[in-house]
Design an enzyme around this catalytic site. Sequence first.
Site, PDB file in Angstrom:
ATOM      1  N   PHE A   1       3.184   9.144   3.126  1.00 24.46           N
ATOM      2  CA  PHE A   1       4.604   9.496   3.168  1.00 24.46           C
ATOM      3  C   PHE A   1       5.525   8.425   2.616  1.00 24.46           C
ATOM      4  CE2 PHE A   1       2.392  10.084   7.266  1.00 24.46           C
ATOM      5  CZ  PHE A   1       1.917  11.349   7.026  1.00 24.46           C
TER       6      PHE A   1
ATOM      7  N   LYS B   1      -4.468   5.372  14.964  1.00 27.45           N
ATOM      8  CA  LYS B   1      -5.724   5.338  14.209  1.00 27.45           C
ATOM      9  C   LYS B   1      -5.973   3.892  13.795  1.00 27.45           C
ATOM     10  CE  LYS B   1      -3.292   6.551   9.939  1.00 27.45           C
ATOM     11  NZ  LYS B   1      -3.190   7.447   8.803  1.00 27.45           N
TER      12      LYS B   1
ATOM     13  N   GLY C   1       0.833  -1.196   0.000  1.00 25.72           N
ATOM     14  CA  GLY C   1       0.000   0.000   0.000  1.00 25.72           C
ATOM     15  C   GLY C   1       0.863   1.240   0.000  1.00 25.72           C
TER      16      GLY C   1
ATOM     17  N   VAL D   1       4.719   0.956   1.244  1.00 29.39           N
ATOM     18  CA  VAL D   1       5.030  -0.251   2.001  1.00 29.39           C
ATOM     19  C   VAL D   1       5.071  -1.447   1.050  1.00 29.39           C
ATOM     20  CG1 VAL D   1       4.319  -1.760   3.891  1.00 29.39           C
ATOM     21  CG2 VAL D   1       3.981   0.709   4.091  1.00 29.39           C
TER      22      VAL D   1
ATOM     23  N   ASP E   1       0.146   9.227  15.751  1.00 32.81           N
ATOM     24  CA  ASP E   1      -0.702   8.885  14.602  1.00 32.81           C
ATOM     25  C   ASP E   1      -1.483   7.600  14.887  1.00 32.81           C
ATOM     26  OD1 ASP E   1      -1.765   9.413  12.091  1.00 32.81           O
ATOM     27  OD2 ASP E   1      -0.105   8.499  10.985  1.00 32.81           O
TER      28      ASP E   1
END
Length: 323
Positions: A46, A159, A42, A49, A157
């Site tokens: 930034f 989430k 994905g 991966v 971050d």
Amino acid sequence: SGRVSLSGSGSTDDSRWPRQNSLSMKEWDIPYDELKLFEVIGTGRFGTVYRGSWHGAVAVKLLHVNALSDHSVPLDTFKHEVATFRKTRHENLVLFMGACMKPPRLAIVTSLCKGMTLFTHIHLRKDKFTNNKSVIVAQQISQGMGYLHARGIVHKDLKTKNIFLENGKVVITDFGLFSVTKLCFGNNARGDSLGIPPGWLCYLAPEVVRALRPHASLHLPFSKATDVYAFGTVWYELLCGEYPFKGQPPEAIIWQVGKGVKQSLANMQASRDIKDILMLCWSYRSSERPDFPHLLSTLEKLPRKRLARSPSHPVHLSRSADS
Ligand code: ATP
């Protein structure tokens, strides 16, 4: 003398890379040539991966740094964040294996998570989590986050996209990498001026929302308490199957959160205790939010739906006998 400071105004410069650490860093340096990269898993804001191989299956996050003119700036930040990353060893945190630190090849190598993210479960597959299951997941998140905070690491971050569920076990990813990744993002001039990707805003605490400025995301006031706020949003997603402020435009969310307006829980089917956790995590004042050890003990005390009942509480069979 023209040097770019990443530490924000007012802070001292001893956050610069300490000498002895740069030696021990070598241990975590993975030569880029040793990595095998397979398919892209994905692409985030930034980095990209990849599924890869390095002494077995790994995930490789290659950071987008090509747009940067001055490599020394992100390299320092990057090394700092890698130094943070390597201090982590916990069941519920992704295993950090090493990093490539030769620009323009900046990559983080971690164990490959099996299973799906909570985001995929909740928002794509629309899987329903029972309250009991939600509590178990939230406890594991609190354990991982409590550990991070005890080591002085702020996730920044948290989430549902960064939380995997592997056979019922929570694995948290992407901690502490926010600055370097944001730095790359700030330079590639995509997105709107505030740099707000969809699905990010509802994790931001009021004090962070109020600090949003065009192209200044490096200086956002993240803290342990802003991680707790983000946890509140994850807890809400687990229970309700959707984001808070669903369907509202960013400006409306910014305005409300900045003023201390919370998502209403009026239509939510949950006990008072469960809603209280949400409201505490979403407290307008950061000092009123609980810490993770406190959350963990609150979660442990929640009454579970009894599966086996004692004879003094006989099971009423009428409902199941209806059909
Ligand atoms: P953002 O960039 O906004 O954080 P994101 O979380 O989707 O968005 P990445 O963190 O770059 O972006 O992740 C990209 C993809 O790779 C996601 O689908 C994520 O689930 C997957 N991924 C990240 N780390 C791992 C890992 N260790 N194992 C397996 N998949 C991973």
